[in-house]
Design a protein around this motif. Structure first.
Motif, short mmCIF file in Angstrom:
data_model
loop_
_atom_site.label_atom_id
_atom_site.label_comp_id
_atom_site.label_asym_id
_atom_site.label_seq_id
_atom_site.Cartn_x
_atom_site.Cartn_y
_atom_site.Cartn_z
N UNK A 150 8.05 12.79 10.67
CA UNK A 150 7.19 12.86 11.59
C UNK A 150 6.57 11.68 11.92
N UNK A 151 6.07 11.49 13.06
CA UNK A 151 5.22 10.46 13.52
C UNK A 151 3.98 10.80 14.28
N UNK A 152 2.69 11.10 13.69
CA UNK A 152 2.19 10.68 12.42
C UNK A 152 2.71 11.29 11.18
N UNK A 153 2.40 10.76 10.04
CA UNK A 153 2.91 11.38 8.89
C UNK A 153 1.91 11.25 7.83
N UNK A 154 1.89 12.10 6.73
CA UNK A 154 0.86 11.91 5.54
C UNK A 154 1.57 10.58 4.87
N UNK A 155 2.72 10.36 4.72
CA UNK A 155 3.01 9.12 4.01
C UNK A 155 2.36 7.90 4.67
N UNK A 156 2.41 7.71 5.80
CA UNK A 156 1.86 6.65 6.51
C UNK A 156 0.33 6.72 6.54
N UNK A 157 -0.23 7.80 6.90
CA UNK A 157 -1.79 7.83 6.89
C UNK A 157 -2.57 7.85 5.94
N UNK A 158 -1.87 8.16 4.84
CA UNK A 158 -2.50 8.23 3.55
C UNK A 158 -2.01 7.13 2.66
N UNK A 159 -1.37 6.34 3.22
CA UNK A 159 -0.83 5.15 2.51
C UNK A 159 -0.06 5.38 1.18
N UNK A 160 0.87 6.35 1.05
CA UNK A 160 1.61 6.85 0.03
C UNK A 160 2.50 5.63 -0.74
N UNK A 161 2.91 4.84 0.24
CA UNK A 161 3.76 3.65 -0.42
C UNK A 161 3.03 2.96 -1.21
N UNK A 162 1.71 2.81 -1.46
CA UNK A 162 0.81 2.12 -2.24
C UNK A 162 0.82 2.55 -3.71
N UNK A 163 1.21 3.94 -3.72
CA UNK A 163 1.12 4.45 -5.16
C UNK A 163 2.48 4.53 -5.73
N UNK A 164 3.28 3.95 -5.04
CA UNK A 164 4.74 3.97 -5.52
C UNK A 164 5.26 2.75 -6.50
N UNK A 165 5.81 3.13 -7.59
CA UNK A 165 6.45 2.09 -8.42
C UNK A 165 7.75 1.69 -7.83
N UNK A 205 8.51 9.32 -13.32
CA UNK A 205 8.51 10.60 -12.41
C UNK A 205 9.33 10.07 -11.21
N UNK A 206 10.39 10.84 -10.82
CA UNK A 206 11.04 10.74 -9.55
C UNK A 206 10.79 11.78 -8.57
N UNK A 207 10.26 11.59 -7.40
CA UNK A 207 10.21 12.70 -6.50
C UNK A 207 11.19 12.48 -5.42
N UNK A 208 12.12 13.65 -5.06
CA UNK A 208 12.98 13.17 -3.88
C UNK A 208 12.03 14.08 -2.90
N UNK A 209 12.23 13.58 -1.55
CA UNK A 209 11.39 13.91 -0.51
C UNK A 209 9.75 13.63 -0.36
N UNK A 210 9.50 12.48 -1.20
CA UNK A 210 8.24 11.91 -1.23
C UNK A 210 7.91 11.43 0.10
N UNK A 211 8.37 11.30 1.03
CA UNK A 211 7.91 10.80 2.59
C UNK A 211 7.54 12.15 3.24
N UNK A 212 7.69 13.08 2.83
CA UNK A 212 7.40 14.42 3.40
C UNK A 212 6.04 14.85 3.07
N UNK A 213 5.68 16.11 3.59
CA UNK A 213 4.20 16.55 3.35
C UNK A 213 3.85 17.12 1.90
N UNK A 214 4.70 17.94 1.07
CA UNK A 214 4.44 18.11 0.10
C UNK A 214 4.69 17.01 -0.95
N UNK A 215 5.71 16.36 -0.76
CA UNK A 215 6.23 15.18 -1.55
C UNK A 215 4.97 14.04 -1.63
N UNK A 216 4.42 14.06 -0.28
CA UNK A 216 3.36 13.00 -0.41
C UNK A 216 2.08 13.35 -1.16
N UNK A 217 1.82 14.68 -1.03
CA UNK A 217 0.64 14.99 -1.97
C UNK A 217 0.93 15.12 -3.28
#
Length: 364
Positions: A49-64, A16-28
């Motif tokens: 933004x800083x802070x952001x959901x991407x960083x605070x919820x460590x979204x990067x860890x779930x990405x292939x 699955x590819x998400x464009x905008x995954x660093x944003x609010x809805x994309x991160x969730x």
């Protein structure tokens, strides 16, 4: 219920590819898809933004994979799609703010209209794609500011540049669908658009949005000042439309998916309609500590719609999507998220707990 049983286990192992995954809805959405067993790839600019959901919820860890690039770069989009070979694409990357569109109308049109066109053009050359869900907004309709609830077949419009850009993206999507994604004489991917109301939830720090404005002010022991306290909007927790997007993606990729290749509304029922002032007062009550709401109306503010409602009957009747949480529950969960973040909680785990709670209500 086990996460992978949700959506009939469809997303397990899917690319699955998400464009905008660093944003609010994309991160969730990235968090949820990973929980469902998908291989999640992202294409976006840096977190907005800083802070952001991407960083605070460590979204990067779930990405292939995590491609940082602009939608204006068509060659890069094509390259990423060819490398990832996604089966499902959720296109959320956009300039998402009404007021920002007044400051940069051309940038908004470029991101939201040509960005959508570039994604669809790249899909044309990628044979692995089976379904594309393009996220627009409830603001695509020609809004007459009356109690009527807008349906998918109603005329498109847009008085402000943001709304116009998203309405234009809908037209681009419809044109590409009819011209290039017919199955018989074109690409076999099914293309649909999704229109949602105002979403709230933890991890949104965008400026000029109500709940972030409230919570930033309250955390600083300041009142939140409202420009349009009487404006009525369809409010819902961010997981509500995401559940709709996920179900739509699943339906599009199924053998009978062509009948779902069109526009869909994902809005709350009547209990989710509330004024800006009512929502702000609700957030203040839940935050406590003397949080206050004030009116800061000005004739110099850019125009915004005073009344907007959606009719989501089609999604309810055709594939069973419906809101699971009331507005009060959505506000409670949103405030709880920010309080947990303020207290140093692990926000990846906290966010996934909220996803699990939503699944338990929605699929019991």
């Amino acid at each position: 219920m086990a996460a992978r049983a949700v959506f009939d286990g469809f997303y397990g192992g899917k690319r699955v590819l998400i464009t905008g995954h660093t944003g609010f809805k994309g991160g969730w959405l990235a968090l949820w898809l990973h929980r469902l067993g998908a291989l999640v790839h992202g294409y976006a600019l840096a977190p907005p933004t800083d802070p952001s959901l991407f960083l605070e919820a460590n979204i990067g860890a779930v990405l292939a994979s995590d491609a940082r690039a602009d939608l204006a770069d068509l060659d890069r989009i094509k390259s990423v799609l060819n490398a990832v070979e996604p089966e499902i694409i959720f296109h959320l990357a956009a300039q998402p703010l009404v007021r920002a569109s007044y400051l940069d109308p051309l940038g908004t049109l470029a991101a939201n209209v040509m960005g959508t066109a570039h994604v669809l053009e790249a899909v044309r050359g990628c044979g692995s794609v089976r379904a594309v869900v393009l996220i627009t907004t409830d603001k695509v309709y020609e809004n007459h500011e009356c109690p009527y609830r807008y349906r998918e077949a109603d005329p498109l419009g847009g008085r402000d540049p943001y709304s116009a850009s998203k309405a234009a993206a809908e037209i681009v999507a419809a044109s590409y669908r009819e011209s290039f994604f017919t199955g018989e004489r074109g690409h076999t991917a099914r293309v649909a658009t999704a229109r949602a109301g105002n979403v709230i939830g933890g991890g949104d720090w965008a400026s000029e949005r109500l709940t972030p404005d409230c919570l930033i002010a309250f955390a600083a022991n300041k009142p939140v000042r409202l420009r349009f306290p009487k404006s009525v909007r369809p409010w819902q927790h961010v997981l509500e439309p995401l559940a709709g997007y996920l179900e739509l993606g699943r339906r599009l990729a199924c053998p009978e998916g062509s009948r779902f290749a069109r526009a869909w509304n994902f809005g709350p029922d009547a209990s989710g309609d509330a004024t800006v002032g009512e929502v702000a007062e609700g957030v203040a009550r839940l935050w406590g500590n003397g949080a206050r709401v004030e009116c800061a109306c000005s004739s110099e503010d850019p125009d915004e719609a005073g009344l907007l409602r959606l009719d989501s009957t089609a999604a309810r009747t055709e594939f069973g999507w419906k809101p699971r949480w009331s507005l009060e529950q959505a506000l409670t969960l949103t405030v709880a998220w920010y309080k947990a973040w303020k207290n140093g909680t692990d926000m990846a785990g906290f966010s996934l707990d909220q996803v699990s709670a939503y699944e338990a209500v929605g699929y019991q």
